[in-house]
Scaffold this active site. Sequence first.
Site, short mmCIF file in Angstrom:
data_model
loop_
_atom_site.label_atom_id
_atom_site.label_comp_id
_atom_site.label_asym_id
_atom_site.label_seq_id
_atom_site.Cartn_x
_atom_site.Cartn_y
_atom_site.Cartn_z
N PRO A 89 3.69 -16.14 -9.19
CA PRO A 89 3.47 -16.47 -7.71
C PRO A 89 4.53 -17.71 -7.19
O PRO A 89 4.40 -17.71 -5.80
CB PRO A 89 2.13 -17.20 -7.72
N GLU A 116 -2.49 -20.12 -17.60
CA GLU A 116 -1.77 -21.10 -16.66
C GLU A 116 -0.64 -21.06 -16.08
O GLU A 116 -0.16 -20.96 -15.10
CB GLU A 116 -2.11 -22.62 -17.21
N ARG A 154 11.10 4.75 -6.92
CA ARG A 154 11.11 5.71 -5.84
C ARG A 154 12.73 5.89 -5.10
O ARG A 154 12.96 6.91 -4.40
CB ARG A 154 10.30 5.66 -4.76
N ASP A 169 11.90 5.01 5.08
CA ASP A 169 10.81 4.33 5.00
C ASP A 169 10.85 2.86 5.82
O ASP A 169 11.88 2.61 6.21
CB ASP A 169 10.51 3.83 3.44
#
Length: 248
Positions: A89, A116, A154, A169
């Site tokens: 994160p 953690e 992809r 896209d």
Amino acid sequence: MKIDVLSLFPAMFEGVFGESILKKAQEKNAVRLNVIDFREFSPHKQKSVDDYPYGGGAGMVLKPEPVFEAIDAITDSNKDKPRVILMCPQGERFTQKKAEELSNEPHLVFICGHYEGYDERIREHLVTDEISIGDFVLTGGELGAMVAIDSIVRLLPEVLGNAESAAKDSFSSGLLEHPHYTRPAVYRGLEVPGVLTSGNHANIEEWRMKESLRRTWERRPDLLEEIDLNSRQKEWLQHFEKDQKNVD
């Protein structure tokens, strides 16, 4: 391309890697996907992979030994220098641009953590990239890795049936993708825009570019700050803004 994933829960990847585009990419030999349970590289009899953090604190921290040993096992050649990606994160926000960059690499390794966090030596001495798929916290890195891998694979040559699909896209051009319609031309009184059934390809292409710009302006105006718009696009934006003022 070769993609290795280090995970404590390899079964999570079976459905994702065994269906849809990722399955077809493997059948076309465009990519080799391999999931390694790095618990097997633990030096401990109980196969433990985590421990309490030095200095105290909540939660458990992934130990360095299993991850270092797993990386050594899958990079047994001095010539094999993969991009080692830590799902975290705290990492760089994953974008289409990053997917395009990574799609040019011959070998990627994704490390999926739990608990953690990671022993910092993993981050400092093994990892080349840290990636986050958003400003939120997941139980582990597996789901984020699946998202990133799908986005990368992809883009490989011949994976998608139409070579133009990936190029058009959303985000690939910097703009969101234009609206799409298909048959029937009229459904419950709702009609497809006439330009799309006109057969005039120049007008269709112009409509698509304009609607792509409009959708970006309406939904993600922040993206326009990073795009060098041409004079026609700037003119369209002025019309959008004028129309909006008239509605208000």
